[in-house]
Design a protein around this motif. Structure first.
Motif, PDB file in Angstrom:
ATOM      1  N   VAL A 142       0.850  -1.200   0.000  1.00 48.56           N
ATOM      2  CA  VAL A 142       0.000   0.000   0.000  1.00 48.56           C
ATOM      3  C   VAL A 142       0.879   1.241   0.000  1.00 48.56           C
ATOM      4  N   SER A 143       0.658   2.108  -0.982  1.00 46.28           N
ATOM      5  CA  SER A 143       1.346   3.402  -1.024  1.00 46.28           C
ATOM      6  C   SER A 143       0.394   4.482  -0.532  1.00 46.28           C
ATOM      7  N   ALA A 144       0.929   5.486   0.141  1.00 40.46           N
ATOM      8  CA  ALA A 144       0.111   6.590   0.643  1.00 40.46           C
ATOM      9  C   ALA A 144       0.877   7.892   0.510  1.00 40.46           C
ATOM     10  N   TYR A 145       0.118   8.968   0.314  1.00 40.14           N
ATOM     11  CA  TYR A 145       0.682  10.314   0.208  1.00 40.14           C
ATOM     12  C   TYR A 145       0.454  11.035   1.523  1.00 40.14           C
ATOM     13  N   HIS A 146       1.489  11.713   2.032  1.00 40.09           N
ATOM     14  CA  HIS A 146       1.408  12.356   3.339  1.00 40.09           C
ATOM     15  C   HIS A 146       1.623  13.867   3.282  1.00 40.09           C
ATOM     16  N   GLY A 147       1.396  14.454   2.137  1.00 43.25           N
ATOM     17  CA  GLY A 147       1.365  15.900   2.059  1.00 43.25           C
ATOM     18  C   GLY A 147       2.634  16.568   1.576  1.00 43.25           C
ATOM     19  N   LYS A 148       2.501  17.879   1.366  1.00 38.14           N
ATOM     20  CA  LYS A 148       3.591  18.724   0.869  1.00 38.14           C
ATOM     21  C   LYS A 148       4.178  19.540   2.012  1.00 38.14           C
ATOM     22  N   LEU A 149       5.501  19.702   1.991  1.00 40.67           N
ATOM     23  CA  LEU A 149       6.202  20.511   2.982  1.00 40.67           C
ATOM     24  C   LEU A 149       6.607  21.835   2.352  1.00 40.67           C
ATOM     25  N   ALA A 150       6.436  22.914   3.100  1.00 41.18           N
ATOM     26  CA  ALA A 150       6.761  24.254   2.602  1.00 41.18           C
ATOM     27  C   ALA A 150       8.235  24.545   2.826  1.00 41.18           C
ATOM     28  N   VAL A 151       9.074  24.031   1.922  1.00 42.94           N
ATOM     29  CA  VAL A 151      10.513  24.265   1.997  1.00 42.94           C
ATOM     30  C   VAL A 151      11.027  24.487   0.577  1.00 42.94           C
ATOM     31  N   GLU A 152      11.722  25.603   0.333  1.00 43.75           N
ATOM     32  CA  GLU A 152      12.203  25.969  -1.008  1.00 43.75           C
ATOM     33  C   GLU A 152      11.059  25.833  -2.028  1.00 43.75           C
ATOM     34  N   GLU A 153      11.279  25.055  -3.118  1.00 43.99           N
ATOM     35  CA  GLU A 153      10.210  24.887  -4.111  1.00 43.99           C
ATOM     36  C   GLU A 153       9.245  23.760  -3.749  1.00 43.99           C
ATOM     37  N   GLY A 154       9.380  23.216  -2.555  1.00 47.82           N
ATOM     38  CA  GLY A 154       8.440  22.198  -2.085  1.00 47.82           C
ATOM     39  C   GLY A 154       9.091  20.835  -1.917  1.00 47.82           C
ATOM     40  N   ALA A 155       8.499  20.026  -1.035  1.00 44.85           N
ATOM     41  CA  ALA A 155       8.898  18.632  -0.844  1.00 44.85           C
ATOM     42  C   ALA A 155       7.627  17.833  -0.563  1.00 44.85           C
ATOM     43  N   TRP A 156       7.590  16.598  -1.037  1.00 42.49           N
ATOM     44  CA  TRP A 156       6.395  15.777  -0.962  1.00 42.49           C
ATOM     45  C   TRP A 156       6.743  14.439  -0.305  1.00 42.49           C
ATOM     46  N   VAL A 157       5.884  13.981   0.606  1.00 42.18           N
ATOM     47  CA  VAL A 157       6.187  12.806   1.424  1.00 42.18           C
ATOM     48  C   VAL A 157       5.228  11.670   1.096  1.00 42.18           C
ATOM     49  N   TYR A 158       5.780  10.462   0.994  1.00 39.14           N
ATOM     50  CA  TYR A 158       5.017   9.254   0.665  1.00 39.14           C
ATOM     51  C   TYR A 158       5.451   8.112   1.581  1.00 39.14           C
ATOM     52  N   SER A 159       4.629   7.062   1.621  1.00 36.68           N
ATOM     53  CA  SER A 159       5.009   5.851   2.352  1.00 36.68           C
ATOM     54  C   SER A 159       4.673   4.620   1.527  1.00 36.68           C
ATOM     55  N   LEU A 160       5.329   3.528   1.853  1.00 42.96           N
ATOM     56  CA  LEU A 160       5.038   2.219   1.253  1.00 42.96           C
ATOM     57  C   LEU A 160       5.014   1.199   2.380  1.00 42.96           C
ATOM     58  N   ASP A 161       3.887   0.507   2.534  1.00 42.61           N
ATOM     59  CA  ASP A 161       3.704  -0.501   3.577  1.00 42.61           C
ATOM     60  C   ASP A 161       3.533  -1.839   2.874  1.00 42.61           C
ATOM     61  N   THR A 162       4.424  -2.797   3.113  1.00 44.90           N
ATOM     62  CA  THR A 162       4.343  -4.092   2.433  1.00 44.90           C
ATOM     63  C   THR A 162       4.274  -5.234   3.442  1.00 44.90           C
ATOM     64  N   ALA A 163       3.567  -6.300   3.064  1.00 44.28           N
ATOM     65  CA  ALA A 163       3.476  -7.510   3.883  1.00 44.28           C
ATOM     66  C   ALA A 163       3.418  -8.709   2.954  1.00 44.28           C
ATOM     67  N   ASP A 164       4.189  -9.728   3.274  1.00 41.68           N
ATOM     68  CA  ASP A 164       4.200 -10.964   2.494  1.00 41.68           C
ATOM     69  C   ASP A 164       3.663 -12.083   3.378  1.00 41.68           C
ATOM     70  N   PRO A 165       2.384 -12.451   3.234  1.00 44.03           N
ATOM     71  CA  PRO A 165       1.789 -13.477   4.095  1.00 44.03           C
ATOM     72  C   PRO A 165       2.497 -14.830   4.005  1.00 44.03           C
ATOM     73  N   GLN A 166       3.125 -15.104   2.881  1.00 41.75           N
ATOM     74  CA  GLN A 166       3.767 -16.401   2.689  1.00 41.75           C
ATOM     75  C   GLN A 166       4.966 -16.581   3.613  1.00 41.75           C
TER      76      GLN A 166
END
Length: 202
Positions: free
Chosen positions: A128-152
């Motif tokens: 699952v990927s998710a977006y966590h918003g924009k940071l007000a620094v210089e021309e901008g920065a954007w934060v994301y996450s990736l949550d993975t699980a392998d049931p096997q």
């Protein structure tokens, strides 16, 4: 005769000056600065950092964005702790600011769509990927996450990513460890990202 000697002396002095300039080493172009190990999100064991290398990390760059960052005018530094928490910062200076904007857009799309793509490439994996918003620094920065699980095999991993820009310079920061998104230091990672973008150019 005196005028001739003076002219010869001036010519010789000029020649020596040119020779000295030619022999002097060319001044290295300024390079964007990198995070220090202590500026990564706090961990129960200290972070260590490698030297800064030219090019992109092995296997084409960074998880979720392989082969998206050009190797030319790019450098990177890797980070790790004793508890398998790890990270990397990759920074590139684009030819023009328009090129930098395009690179940021490319990286953001790759990070946003990483989960579904990994599930497609790895049947049985939950990602699952998710977006966590924009940071007000210089021309901008954007934060994301990736949550993975392998049931096997019963393991899960979480990664945080950010992409920031200062003029023609683009930097991508990744943090990762075993666990779930609830275990990730999202607030501290935002601070790390802000520091990374602010440090690029004094």
């Amino acid at each position: 005769m005196n005028k001739l000697r003076t002219a010869c002396a001036a010519t010789a002095a000029a020649a020596l000056g040119l020779a000295a300039l030619a022999a002097a080493p060319a001044q290295a172009a300024a390079q964007p600065a990198f995070l220090a190990a202590s500026q990564m999100p706090p961990s129960s064991t200290p972070w260590t950092a490698t030297q800064v290398f030219a090019g992109v990390p092995e296997n084409g760059g960074v998880l979720c964005a392989p082969y998206k960052i050009p190797a030319q005018n790019t450098r990177y530094r890797e980070f790790s702790t004793e508890l398998d928490t790890n990270g990397v910062q990759v920074t590139t200076v684009a030819r023009t600011e328009a090129d930098a904007v395009k690179l940021v857009d490319t990286l953001r799309k790759s990070l946003a769509g990483c989960g579904p793509l990994l599930e497609q490439q790895n049947p049985g994996l939950d990602a699952v990927s998710a977006y966590h918003g924009k940071l007000a620094v210089e021309e901008g920065a954007w934060v994301y996450s990736l949550d993975t699980a392998d049931p096997q095999i019963g393991n899960s991993d979480v990664h945080l990513f950010s992409v920031g820009r200062d003029g023609r310079t683009v930097t991508l920061v990744r943090w990762g460890q075993m666990g779930d998104l609830k275990d990730a230091p999202l607030k501290a990672f935002r601070k790390t990202t802000t520091t990374a973008v602010n440090k690029l150019w004094p």
